[in-house]
Design a protein around this motif. Structure first.
Motif, short mmCIF file in Angstrom:
data_model
loop_
_atom_site.label_atom_id
_atom_site.label_comp_id
_atom_site.label_asym_id
_atom_site.label_seq_id
_atom_site.Cartn_x
_atom_site.Cartn_y
_atom_site.Cartn_z
N LYS A 39 11.65 12.47 0.85
CA LYS A 39 9.82 12.70 1.19
C LYS A 39 9.45 10.95 0.99
O LYS A 39 9.82 10.02 -0.02
CB LYS A 39 9.16 13.44 -0.37
CG LYS A 39 9.64 14.54 -0.39
CD LYS A 39 9.03 15.17 -1.63
CE LYS A 39 8.93 16.36 -2.21
NZ LYS A 39 10.40 16.04 -2.51
N ALA A 40 8.91 11.59 2.27
CA ALA A 40 8.58 9.95 2.67
C ALA A 40 6.87 9.52 3.61
O ALA A 40 6.56 11.03 3.01
CB ALA A 40 9.12 9.49 3.84
N MET A 137 1.67 1.10 -5.16
CA MET A 137 2.71 0.76 -4.26
C MET A 137 3.14 0.34 -4.56
O MET A 137 3.12 -0.88 -5.39
CB MET A 137 2.30 0.96 -3.07
CG MET A 137 3.97 0.75 -1.91
SD MET A 137 3.59 0.66 -0.31
CE MET A 137 2.23 0.69 0.19
N GLN A 138 5.14 0.19 -5.72
CA GLN A 138 5.91 -0.67 -5.63
C GLN A 138 6.70 -1.32 -5.00
O GLN A 138 6.83 -0.19 -3.98
CB GLN A 138 6.12 0.25 -6.96
CG GLN A 138 4.94 1.18 -8.05
CD GLN A 138 5.84 2.03 -9.26
OE1 GLN A 138 6.76 1.18 -9.92
NE2 GLN A 138 5.51 2.48 -9.75
N VAL A 139 7.36 -1.77 -5.05
CA VAL A 139 7.95 -2.94 -4.48
C VAL A 139 9.62 -2.61 -4.63
O VAL A 139 9.78 -1.80 -5.64
CB VAL A 139 8.09 -4.51 -5.09
CG1 VAL A 139 9.15 -5.22 -3.95
CG2 VAL A 139 6.60 -4.59 -4.49
N PRO A 140 10.37 -1.57 -3.86
CA PRO A 140 11.66 -1.11 -3.75
C PRO A 140 12.62 -2.41 -4.49
O PRO A 140 12.56 -3.51 -3.58
CB PRO A 140 12.03 -0.68 -2.87
CG PRO A 140 10.94 -1.74 -1.18
CD PRO A 140 10.21 -1.85 -2.54
N GLY A 155 7.38 0.49 0.45
CA GLY A 155 7.65 0.64 -1.32
C GLY A 155 7.40 2.03 -0.99
O GLY A 155 8.20 2.56 0.00
N TYR A 156 7.21 2.20 -2.22
CA TYR A 156 6.67 3.82 -2.89
C TYR A 156 6.16 3.72 -4.08
O TYR A 156 5.55 2.73 -5.04
CB TYR A 156 8.32 4.50 -3.43
CG TYR A 156 9.08 3.22 -4.86
CD1 TYR A 156 9.14 4.19 -6.15
CD2 TYR A 156 9.02 2.07 -4.71
CE1 TYR A 156 8.80 3.83 -6.35
CE2 TYR A 156 9.38 1.68 -5.93
CZ TYR A 156 9.59 2.03 -6.99
OH TYR A 156 9.54 1.73 -9.02
N LEU A 157 5.92 4.82 -3.83
CA LEU A 157 4.98 5.79 -4.49
C LEU A 157 5.52 6.90 -6.43
O LEU A 157 5.76 7.32 -5.06
CB LEU A 157 3.65 6.38 -3.86
CG LEU A 157 2.94 5.33 -3.38
CD1 LEU A 157 2.13 6.38 -2.11
CD2 LEU A 157 1.80 4.54 -4.12
N VAL A 164 9.19 11.44 -6.17
CA VAL A 164 8.80 10.07 -5.56
C VAL A 164 8.67 9.76 -4.09
O VAL A 164 9.90 10.55 -3.65
CB VAL A 164 10.55 8.92 -6.01
CG1 VAL A 164 10.53 7.46 -5.18
CG2 VAL A 164 10.36 8.73 -7.20
N LEU A 165 8.09 9.27 -3.36
CA LEU A 165 7.75 9.17 -2.01
C LEU A 165 7.41 7.52 -1.60
O LEU A 165 7.38 7.01 -1.85
CB LEU A 165 6.24 9.61 -1.91
CG LEU A 165 5.86 10.79 -2.93
CD1 LEU A 165 4.35 10.90 -1.87
CD2 LEU A 165 6.23 12.09 -1.92
#
Length: 188
Positions: A39-40, A137-140, A155-157, A164-165
């Motif tokens: 999912k993006a 938003m988190q840093v991958p 990043g991801y949420l 996890v998006l």
């Protein structure tokens, strides 16, 4: 921008209002599938149009990576169509059409525009427009995502449901090394 989507399509309905008041960090994103499980999100500000592209109208381009489906006449211009899932490491979901070397059926396409360059990102399904707090938003980190997606990941949420998006970086996609040799020749 998105208002060119036909009635009854997945995007004709706008996401329901957020439960909490909208903060200045809230940003609109388009949510879609990558492959069967991924999912993006893409920031709405880079999306020019969402459309269905008939596979029969895609002109295959020889000697291109398999993630490049071909070109499509879009508003009198050449729009390169890319299987974004395959570009970032997911298995392709598209079957070549019989005898034509192209892709069969209609393809859901997200036309993005970054730095005056347009690119069509083909996805299996578009879900909705959503508001997310960009401050969340988190840093991958390496190992959390496949190495193929890392160069294109902003990043991801993590949602309230622990989904996890992935938030894709439109500029990184538009500047992908894959396009560089074709830009030099003025083709892309």
């Amino acid at each position: 921008m998105i208002d060119s989507v036909k009635k009854g399509s997945a995007l004709a309905r706008v996401a329901s209002p957020p439960k909490a008041p909208v903060s200045s960090e809230d940003e609109k994103f388009l949510r879609f599938q990558l492959g069967t499980e991924g999912k993006a999100l893409l920031p709405l500000n880079i999306i020019y149009q969402v459309m269905r592209v008939p596979g029969s109208e895609i002109l295959p381009v020889p000697q291109m990576p398999t993630c490049v489906l071909g070109i499509y006449n879009w508003r009198g211009e050449m729009l390169w169509l890319v299987d974004i899932g395959q570009l970032v490491g997911f298995p392709t979901l598209w079957e070549p059409s019989a005898g034509k070397g192209g892709v069969g059926g209609d393809l859901m396409t997200i036309a993005i525009q970054v730095n005056d360059r347009s690119l069509g990102l083909v996805v299996p399904q578009i879900n909705d427009i959503e508001l997310h707090d960009s401050q969340q938003m988190q840093v991958p980190s390496m190992g959390l995502f496949a190495p193929e997606v890392m160069p294109y990941l902003q990043g991801y949420l993590i949602t309230e449901n622990s989904e996890v998006l992935m938030v894709l970086n439109g500029e990184a996609i538009a500047q992908a090394p894959l396009w560089q040799m074709h830009r030099i020749n003025g083709e892309l």
